[in-house]
Each structure stands twice: as C-alpha cells, then as structure tokens.
Scaffold this active site. Structure first.
Site, short mmCIF file in Angstrom:
data_model
loop_
_atom_site.label_atom_id
_atom_site.label_comp_id
_atom_site.label_asym_id
_atom_site.label_seq_id
_atom_site.Cartn_x
_atom_site.Cartn_y
_atom_site.Cartn_z
N CYS A 44 12.26 -1.89 2.73
CA CYS A 44 13.47 -2.07 3.54
C CYS A 44 14.67 -1.40 2.88
CB CYS A 44 13.79 -3.56 3.70
SG CYS A 44 12.51 -4.47 4.54
C1 BEZ Z 1 9.14 -4.23 1.82
O1 BEZ Z 1 10.19 -4.03 2.42
O2 BEZ Z 1 8.86 -3.61 0.82
C2 BEZ Z 1 8.16 -5.23 2.33
C3 BEZ Z 1 8.59 -6.39 2.96
C4 BEZ Z 1 7.64 -7.31 3.40
C5 BEZ Z 1 6.29 -7.07 3.23
C6 BEZ Z 1 5.88 -5.88 2.64
C7 BEZ Z 1 6.80 -4.96 2.18
#
Ligand code: BEZ
Length: 222
Positions: A44
């Site tokens: 994110c």
């Molecule tokens: C991420 O943004 O890295 C992420 C968030 C939730 C699950 C897997 C990855």
C-alpha cells in the site's frame, strides 16, 4: 449490484482533508477511488507514493484521486509521512490527496471492496485493492479489483482513463495494449458509408472470413 453506466452511489465520509460529500467533492472532474487493505503495510505504501508521483498526470486528465483504508484519520496522517518519505517527497510537503477512513467497513461493504481472505489483527476483514473510475456525470465507468498481495499498476489506470476520455469523444475503440497516439478501431456500430466519411484514413484489415469489421484509423485528437 453496481453496473457500468450506473450513477456511482454518493456517500459522505471522513477523510484526511475533512468531511466530504463524494459527488460534491468530484465537482466537474473525473474521479478515481482506490482502496487499500490497511495503513502501514508495504505494498500500500508503494502504491500511495506512486499516486503522489503521478499526480501531475492525473491533473492533466482532470482526474481527482481519493484513497480509502480501513484505519483512522490519525493513523492515515501518520502513515502519510512514511508515504511522502518513500516517494522521495519532502516532509514539509502537504499530502496532496485525501484518504478516507472506513474503520467500520461501511463504504467497503457498500461498494463490494471487502476481501474476506485478508483479516486484520482484530479479526475483521480488510479491504481489497479496488479501483473505481467515475466520470464528470458521476457515472460509474470502470472498476478493477486486485487482491491484497498484488499491487496495482497506476500507469495502466491512466491508460484506461485515456481510452475512456478518447472514446467518449470519437466513435472509436482502443485495441489491445493501446496507448495514447496509437491506431484505434472504428466502432463496429458505425456503418461503412459513415465510417468512410468520418475516418478518411481508415484501413480495413483483410481477414479469412472476408468480413470487414476490423477497421483501423489513426488516433483521433483527444
Ligand atoms: C501490503 O500492503 O503490503 C499488504 C497488505 C495486506 C496483505 C498483504 C499485503
């Protein structure tokens, strides 16, 4: 179920830039609403930083962008500092687009953005990586839904908006892997005489079926 061409549902929300009424916030602009599983997560962070870097491209296309993540406003504000740092921006710079808080998953549920396979530490489902494109008439024009483990390609999202904006103006469709400036296809609904008049440089591609449906034309002026 929301269908392409429907009026995109209006909503009010608390964001890092205060309360908004989505339709009023959009005004005369196109809008891209993109959701995230949660704050302080690696993929994110890279996505929000990329959107920040691409903001001039969104502005050029008259697009406002807004993020959504299931954490609180205060968490979003703290996270924005990491996003700016990761994206190579100064900490003095104002974070340039709002992020919606949706701790109770109200909007995420309404818009079908829940990913039941991704559960928060407190046991509640997180949001998937959804993208919604809304046009200046508030029509829902496109959505793409990615799982939490796959980061989006925002160059592709800009490419898609280029296609939507171009095909709103000219009777063309954009073929596979099209980019702005590439050849386009004359819409199958345009008859032969009208196509010849409107697209004087049109070329019909010969095919084994002898049908004349594959008609290429230079990219019209956007
Ligand atoms: C991420 O943004 O890295 C992420 C968030 C939730 C699950 C897997 C990855």
């Amino acid at each position: 179920m929301l269908l392409l061409g429907d009026m995109f549902p209006n909503f009010t929300a608390s964001t890092t830039e205060g309360k908004i009424d989505f339709h009023s916030w959009l005004g005369e602009s196109w809008g891209i609403l993109f959701s995230h599983p949660s704050d302080f997560t690696p993929v994110c962070t890279t996505e929000l930083a990329r959107v920040m870097q691409l903001l001039p491209e969104f502005k050029k296309r008259n697009i406002k962008v807004i993020g959504l993540s299931c954490d609180s406003i205060s968490s979003h504000h703290e996270w924005c500092e990491d996003i700016k740092s990761y994206g190579g921006f100064s900490s003095d710079e104002k974070f340039p687009y709002p992020i919606i808080e949706d701790e109770k998953r109200i909007l995420a549920t309404k818009l079908g953005m829940i990913d039941k396979d991704e559960i928060s530490p407190s046991g509640i489902a997180l949001t998937a990586r959804a993208v919604f494109v809304v046009d200046p008439n508030k029509k829902y024009r496109l959505s793409i839904l990615y799982p939490a483990t796959t980061g989006r390609n925002f160059d592709e999202i800009l490419r898609v908006v280029d296609s939507l904006q171009l095909t709103d103006k000219a009777k063309v469709a954009t073929p596979v892997d099209w980019k702005m400036g590439d050849e386009c296809m004359v819409l199958p609904t345009v008859g032969a005489a009208e196509a010849a008049a409107a697209f004087p440089q049109m070329k019909v591609v010969p095919l084994p079926s002898n049908r004349t449906y594959l008609r290429k034309t230079p990219c019209p002026q956007p």
